[in-house]
Write an enzyme that holds these catalytic residues in place. Structure first.
Site, mmCIF file in Angstrom:
data_model
loop_
_atom_site.group_PDB
_atom_site.id
_atom_site.type_symbol
_atom_site.label_atom_id
_atom_site.label_comp_id
_atom_site.label_asym_id
_atom_site.label_seq_id
_atom_site.Cartn_x
_atom_site.Cartn_y
_atom_site.Cartn_z
ATOM 1 C CG HIS A 4 -27.141 15.900 49.440
ATOM 2 N ND1 HIS A 4 -26.645 16.914 48.647
ATOM 3 C CD2 HIS A 4 -27.335 16.430 50.670
ATOM 4 C CE1 HIS A 4 -26.563 18.027 49.363
ATOM 5 N NE2 HIS A 4 -26.963 17.766 50.586
ATOM 6 N N GLY A 20 -41.548 11.200 45.645
ATOM 7 C CA GLY A 20 -41.129 12.044 46.756
ATOM 8 C C GLY A 20 -40.827 11.223 47.995
ATOM 9 C CB THR A 90 -49.579 12.354 45.998
ATOM 10 O OG1 THR A 90 -48.709 13.009 46.931
ATOM 11 C CG2 THR A 90 -49.476 10.847 46.182
ATOM 12 C CB SER A 203 -53.180 11.743 47.263
ATOM 13 O OG SER A 203 -52.628 13.052 47.366
ATOM 14 C CG ASP A 204 -55.016 14.950 49.524
ATOM 15 O OD1 ASP A 204 -55.478 14.532 50.584
ATOM 16 O OD2 ASP A 204 -53.820 14.818 49.188
#
Length: 237
Positions: A4, A20, A90, A203-204
């Site tokens: 990959h 990510g 995040t 982030s949240d």
């Protein structure tokens, strides 16, 4: 070259940041690294090697979730000899004391995934960060004046859960945040005797959705996390 990753031997440094989002990897390379060269575009999972303050480092996206990071991290370790891996991603806060744009250093990662139980079905194998990296990252973040929390996170296989109350209950047990990769990264590090750490920007806020950030902000504005990650990578050199 691995299945990959299209890089050749020697194209990748022995220390790497792992966001990510592959576009965050591109952002880090373009804004923090000198003489950055792209070593991978397979599946648009961009990877770059350059220098940061004179030290050779790499950065590469891993995608979302534990199966994805397990593929890339394993190939980086086994096929390319990477020895230090820091996830910069995040997370969603579940501890009421943790807020958006603050950092969480994942001292340990609980998980609802079977990715580890496939190997050890009879007990729970604890996933922990490398203490040396954790210690350095904490002091670097403090010196930068960044609000930083250290503790447990939940690495979840499910983003849109049907039972949010179960996740929120973990916040009452001191779990700082929910994310989707750290436990798998720590397990691979344990298997191959390398160093790993997860550094997350909140982030949240699952306790207060009015704090949540946009997709563009997540890609390009969480620079404190990026700086802490890079400084931690080179702290041992």
């Amino acid at each position: 070259m691995s299945i990959h990753i299209s890089a050749k031997k020697g194209d990748i440094a022995d220390k790497i940041l792992l966001p990510g989002d592959p576009l965050r990897a591109k952002f880090i390379a373009e804004n923090f690294l000198e003489d950055a060269v792209c070593f991978n575009e397979v599946r648009n999972m961009f990877g770059y090697t350059g220098t940061y303050k004179g030290h050779r480092v790499s950065v590469m996206g891993t995608g979302m979730g534990m199966p994805s990071i397990s593929i890339y991290a394993r190939e980086l370790i086994v096929d390319y000899g990477v020895k230090t891996l820091i996830r910069v991603g995040t997370a969603g806060a579940i501890d009421p004391e943790v807020h958006v744009r603050e950092l969480v250093l994942a001292q340990a990662a609980a998980t609802n995934s079977n990715i580890i139980r496939n190997d050890f079905p009879e007990f729970d194998f604890p996933q922990i960060a490398d203490f040396g990296l954790l210690d350095k990252a904490y002091h670097i973040a403090r010196e930068m004046g960044v609000t930083t929390h250290v503790g447990n996170v939940l690495s979840s296989d499910v983003f849109y859960t049907n039972m949010p109350e179960r996740n929120m209950a973990l916040g009452k047990l001191g779990v700082k945040a929910i994310e989707m990769e750290a436990a798998a990264l720590y397990y691979l590090a344990a298997q191959h005797h390398v160093k790993a750490l997860g550094i997350m920007t909140i982030s949240d806020n699952l306790n207060d959705p009015t704090e949540d950030t946009t997709a563009e902000e997540r890609q390009t504005t969480f620079t404190d996390m990026m700086k802490v990650g890079l400084e931690t990578l080179i702290a041992n050199d």
